[in-house]
Design an enzyme around this catalytic site. Sequence first.
Site, mmCIF file in Angstrom:
data_model
loop_
_atom_site.group_PDB
_atom_site.id
_atom_site.type_symbol
_atom_site.label_atom_id
_atom_site.label_comp_id
_atom_site.label_asym_id
_atom_site.label_seq_id
_atom_site.Cartn_x
_atom_site.Cartn_y
_atom_site.Cartn_z
ATOM 1 N N LYS A 1 -0.054 1.390 6.833
ATOM 2 C CA LYS A 1 0.466 1.077 5.666
ATOM 3 C C LYS A 1 1.934 0.496 6.097
ATOM 4 O O LYS A 1 2.326 0.631 7.353
ATOM 5 C CB LYS A 1 0.864 2.283 4.724
ATOM 6 N N TYR B 1 -7.421 0.598 -5.028
ATOM 7 C CA TYR B 1 -6.664 1.437 -5.718
ATOM 8 C C TYR B 1 -7.186 1.894 -7.061
ATOM 9 O O TYR B 1 -6.362 2.136 -7.895
ATOM 10 C CB TYR B 1 -5.312 1.604 -5.546
ATOM 11 N N ASN C 1 3.152 7.504 2.972
ATOM 12 C CA ASN C 1 2.461 8.597 3.931
ATOM 13 C C ASN C 1 1.614 7.821 4.915
ATOM 14 O O ASN C 1 0.725 8.204 5.338
ATOM 15 C CB ASN C 1 1.460 9.383 2.882
ATOM 16 N N HIS D 1 -3.862 5.090 5.367
ATOM 17 C CA HIS D 1 -5.178 5.425 4.341
ATOM 18 C C HIS D 1 -6.271 5.538 5.289
ATOM 19 O O HIS D 1 -6.507 4.866 6.227
ATOM 20 C CB HIS D 1 -5.290 4.071 3.683
ATOM 21 N N GLU E 1 -15.454 -0.022 1.077
ATOM 22 C CA GLU E 1 -14.204 -0.336 1.635
ATOM 23 C C GLU E 1 -14.119 -1.154 2.807
ATOM 24 O O GLU E 1 -13.553 -2.156 2.926
ATOM 25 C CB GLU E 1 -13.307 0.980 1.889
HETATM 26 P P1 IDP Z 1 -5.125 9.470 -0.262
HETATM 27 O O1 IDP Z 1 -4.327 8.404 0.454
HETATM 28 O O2 IDP Z 1 -4.816 11.019 0.228
HETATM 29 O O3 IDP Z 1 -6.621 9.401 -0.454
HETATM 30 P P2 IDP Z 1 -5.022 9.093 -3.400
HETATM 31 O O4 IDP Z 1 -5.082 9.961 -4.173
HETATM 32 O O5 IDP Z 1 -6.212 8.235 -3.019
HETATM 33 O O6 IDP Z 1 -4.564 9.679 -1.963
HETATM 34 O O7 IDP Z 1 -3.878 8.086 -3.689
HETATM 35 C C1 IDP Z 1 -3.790 6.732 -2.894
HETATM 36 C C2 IDP Z 1 -2.268 6.468 -2.600
HETATM 37 O O8 IDP Z 1 -1.319 6.392 -3.671
HETATM 38 C C3 IDP Z 1 -1.549 7.832 -1.686
HETATM 39 O O9 IDP Z 1 -1.873 7.623 -0.415
HETATM 40 C C4 IDP Z 1 -0.256 7.289 -1.871
HETATM 41 O O10 IDP Z 1 0.279 6.143 -0.962
HETATM 42 C C5 IDP Z 1 -0.218 7.096 -3.370
HETATM 43 N N1 IDP Z 1 0.106 8.118 -4.274
HETATM 44 C C6 IDP Z 1 -1.019 9.014 -4.680
HETATM 45 N N2 IDP Z 1 -0.289 9.983 -5.578
HETATM 46 C C7 IDP Z 1 1.080 9.657 -5.603
HETATM 47 C C8 IDP Z 1 1.918 9.930 -6.526
HETATM 48 O O11 IDP Z 1 1.998 11.078 -7.028
HETATM 49 N N3 IDP Z 1 3.260 9.279 -6.547
HETATM 50 C C9 IDP Z 1 3.290 8.132 -5.608
HETATM 51 N N4 IDP Z 1 2.379 7.597 -4.853
HETATM 52 C C10 IDP Z 1 1.370 8.330 -4.994
HETATM 53 MG MG MG Z 2 -7.668 8.023 -1.545
#
Ligand code: IDP
Ligand code: MG
Length: 149
Positions: free
Chosen positions: A15, A55, A118, A121, A132
Site C-alpha cells: 500500500k 473493496y 496497515n 493487503h 483478485e
Molecule cells: P483486511 O485488509 O485485513 O482484509 P478488510 O476488513 O478487508 O481488512 O478492510 C480492507 C481495508 O480497509 C483494511 O486493510 C484497511 O486499510 C481499511 N479499513 C478496514 N477497517 C477500517 C476502519 O475501521 N477504519 C479505516 N480503515 C479501515
Molecule cells: Mg480484506
Amino acid sequence: MQIANMNEITLVLLKPDCLAKRHCGDVIKRFEQAGLEIVGCKMMFLSEQLLAEHYAHILDKPFYPDVQAFMQSSPTIAIALSGENAVALVRELMGPTDPLKAVPGTIRRDFGEDVKSNIVHGSDSPENALAELKRFFSDDELFTTSLKR
Ligand code: IDP
Ligand code: MG
C-alpha cells in the site's frame, strides 16, 4: 484440517504507506523468507473503479472515502505470491487489520500505523485470491509455469 496446496497463489498489495516509508524490501523479504515465490509484480495506480471492486465489502462503510483517498495517495505494488497454502501464510505473516492488535513480528505490527494505514493487503481466501489475481493481473503477467524448476 487444512489440505496442503503447493501451488496456491495469492494477491498482495504493497500500500502507499509501505512505499512512502520505504518498507517494500522489508515486506517482500518476510514473504520470501517464509518460502513464497514471486510469480507476478507490477506498480499500479488503482482507479476508483478497481478499488470499488476490490473493496466491495467495505464500500458502504463510513470510512470508505478515507480508504479510497489513502489507496490513491500514490501508486501501489501488486505482487502475486505462490507457495504452499500461500493465502493463509500471507495472512499470518501480515497480522490482523489493526496493527495495534497484531503481535510483534507481524508485518502490520512492525511497520503499520493504524487500522487504515496497515502497509499491506493479502487475499483472505483461496476463492477471493483467484478473483483478485484476475482483477489485478492479466494471464501473460503471471509466470506461474515458466518459473518452475
Ligand atoms: P483486511 O485488509 O485485513 O482484509 P478488510 O476488513 O478487508 O481488512 O478492510 C480492507 C481495508 O480497509 C483494511 O486493510 C484497511 O486499510 C481499511 N479499513 C478496514 N477497517 C477500517 C476502519 O475501521 N477504519 C479505516 N480503515 C479501515
Ligand atoms: Mg480484506
